[in-house]
Design a protein around this motif. Structure first.
Motif, mmCIF file in Angstrom:
data_model
loop_
_atom_site.group_PDB
_atom_site.id
_atom_site.type_symbol
_atom_site.label_atom_id
_atom_site.label_comp_id
_atom_site.label_asym_id
_atom_site.label_seq_id
_atom_site.Cartn_x
_atom_site.Cartn_y
_atom_site.Cartn_z
ATOM 1 N N ILE A 48 -7.923 -1.124 6.172
ATOM 2 C CA ILE A 48 -7.329 -1.875 7.290
ATOM 3 C C ILE A 48 -6.898 -3.259 6.825
ATOM 4 C CG2 ILE A 48 -7.842 -2.970 9.516
ATOM 5 C CD1 ILE A 48 -9.634 -0.481 10.080
ATOM 6 N N GLU A 49 -7.775 -3.921 6.075
ATOM 7 C CA GLU A 49 -7.433 -5.251 5.571
ATOM 8 C C GLU A 49 -6.211 -5.194 4.663
ATOM 9 O OE1 GLU A 49 -10.953 -6.693 3.661
ATOM 10 O OE2 GLU A 49 -12.070 -6.815 5.553
ATOM 11 N N GLN A 50 -6.156 -4.192 3.807
ATOM 12 C CA GLN A 50 -5.026 -4.064 2.889
ATOM 13 C C GLN A 50 -3.735 -3.787 3.656
ATOM 14 O OE1 GLN A 50 -5.449 -0.987 -0.043
ATOM 15 N NE2 GLN A 50 -3.553 -1.498 -1.066
ATOM 16 N N MET A 51 -3.821 -2.940 4.658
ATOM 17 C CA MET A 51 -2.620 -2.612 5.430
ATOM 18 C C MET A 51 -2.128 -3.825 6.224
ATOM 19 S SD MET A 51 -3.417 1.295 6.620
ATOM 20 C CE MET A 51 -1.822 1.595 7.356
ATOM 21 N N GLN A 52 -3.047 -4.672 6.654
ATOM 22 C CA GLN A 52 -2.655 -5.867 7.394
ATOM 23 C C GLN A 52 -2.004 -6.903 6.490
ATOM 24 O OE1 GLN A 52 -6.341 -6.930 9.286
ATOM 25 N NE2 GLN A 52 -5.875 -5.748 11.121
ATOM 26 N N THR A 53 -2.425 -6.946 5.237
ATOM 27 C CA THR A 53 -1.864 -7.945 4.329
ATOM 28 C C THR A 53 -0.595 -7.468 3.639
ATOM 29 O OG1 THR A 53 -3.278 -7.219 2.502
ATOM 30 C CG2 THR A 53 -4.086 -9.038 3.874
ATOM 31 N N HIS A 96 7.975 -5.743 5.382
ATOM 32 C CA HIS A 96 9.299 -6.359 5.463
ATOM 33 C C HIS A 96 9.895 -6.479 4.064
ATOM 34 C CE1 HIS A 96 8.382 -7.142 9.624
ATOM 35 N NE2 HIS A 96 7.272 -7.766 9.259
ATOM 36 N N LEU A 97 9.846 -5.385 3.343
ATOM 37 C CA LEU A 97 10.387 -5.377 1.993
ATOM 38 C C LEU A 97 11.904 -5.240 2.061
ATOM 39 C CD1 LEU A 97 7.752 -2.942 0.466
ATOM 40 C CD2 LEU A 97 7.835 -5.422 0.189
ATOM 41 N N ALA A 98 12.582 -5.958 1.206
ATOM 42 C CA ALA A 98 14.050 -5.955 1.225
ATOM 43 C C ALA A 98 14.617 -4.624 0.750
ATOM 44 C CB ALA A 98 14.579 -7.094 0.355
ATOM 45 N N SER A 128 8.491 3.824 0.240
ATOM 46 C CA SER A 128 7.318 4.136 -0.571
ATOM 47 C C SER A 128 6.056 3.552 0.065
ATOM 48 C CB SER A 128 7.503 3.581 -1.986
ATOM 49 O OG SER A 128 6.358 3.813 -2.754
ATOM 50 N N SER A 129 6.150 2.326 0.539
ATOM 51 C CA SER A 129 5.016 1.671 1.172
ATOM 52 C C SER A 129 4.613 2.400 2.464
ATOM 53 C CB SER A 129 5.364 0.214 1.478
ATOM 54 O OG SER A 129 4.304 -0.424 2.120
ATOM 55 N N GLU A 130 5.599 2.805 3.253
ATOM 56 C CA GLU A 130 5.304 3.526 4.498
ATOM 57 C C GLU A 130 4.678 4.883 4.211
ATOM 58 O OE1 GLU A 130 8.903 3.548 6.771
ATOM 59 O OE2 GLU A 130 8.727 1.424 7.283
ATOM 60 N N SER A 163 1.022 6.135 5.415
ATOM 61 C CA SER A 163 0.852 7.388 6.143
ATOM 62 C C SER A 163 -0.215 8.261 5.500
ATOM 63 C CB SER A 163 2.189 8.132 6.197
ATOM 64 O OG SER A 163 2.037 9.369 6.822
ATOM 65 N N LEU A 164 -0.169 8.375 4.182
ATOM 66 C CA LEU A 164 -1.187 9.156 3.478
ATOM 67 C C LEU A 164 -2.577 8.557 3.658
ATOM 68 C CD1 LEU A 164 0.717 9.940 0.152
ATOM 69 C CD2 LEU A 164 0.048 11.576 1.913
#
Length: 121
Positions: A28-33, A37-39, A46-48, A52-53
């Motif tokens: 959770i902490e990692q997902m919050q940080t 908003h990657l360009a 890839s991040s999404e 999801s996984l």
């Protein structure tokens, strides 16, 4: 199952639950940080996908916590270590490998054979 064995499995289950919960907090902490908003669209996709996984993994672990809690309740009720179908003791080696087991090895194998037969229909 004697009291010493019950205490051993209770500790094993509680430690396992604690480990899962701490991993969940880190996720959770990692997902919050992490920035969504990657360009670059490929980086964002890839991040999404990674998120999801990770969420699917956490959902499986949430279900596992429910099984761990159920096993602890069975210890409290004196039912832990006995097969739900046959009432026979579940082997200590099986419980060591899978502390949340509710079926003896033989009953589990029979259950899986029945599932396979019904799945093949």
């Amino acid at each position: 199952m004697n009291e010493r064995q019950q205490a051993y499995f209770r500790k094993k289950l509680l430690d396992w639950k604690s480990e899962i919960l701490s991993q969940s907090k880190l996720t959770i902490e990692q997902m919050q940080t992490d920035s969504l908003h990657l360009a670059d669209p490929a980086d964002r996709a890839s991040s999404e996908t990674d998120h999801s996984l990770e969420l699917r993994t956490r959902d499986r672990q949430r279900k596992l916590i429910s099984k761990i809690d159920s096993a602890i309740r069975r210890i409290d009720n004196g039912e832990y270590g006995y097969c739900e179908e046959t009432g026979e003791p579940i082997g200590l080696r099986r419980l060591e490998a899978r502390p949340t087991a509710t079926l003896s090895l033989e009953a589990q194998e029979q259950h899986e054979r029945r599932e396979k037969v019904h799945r093949d229909d």
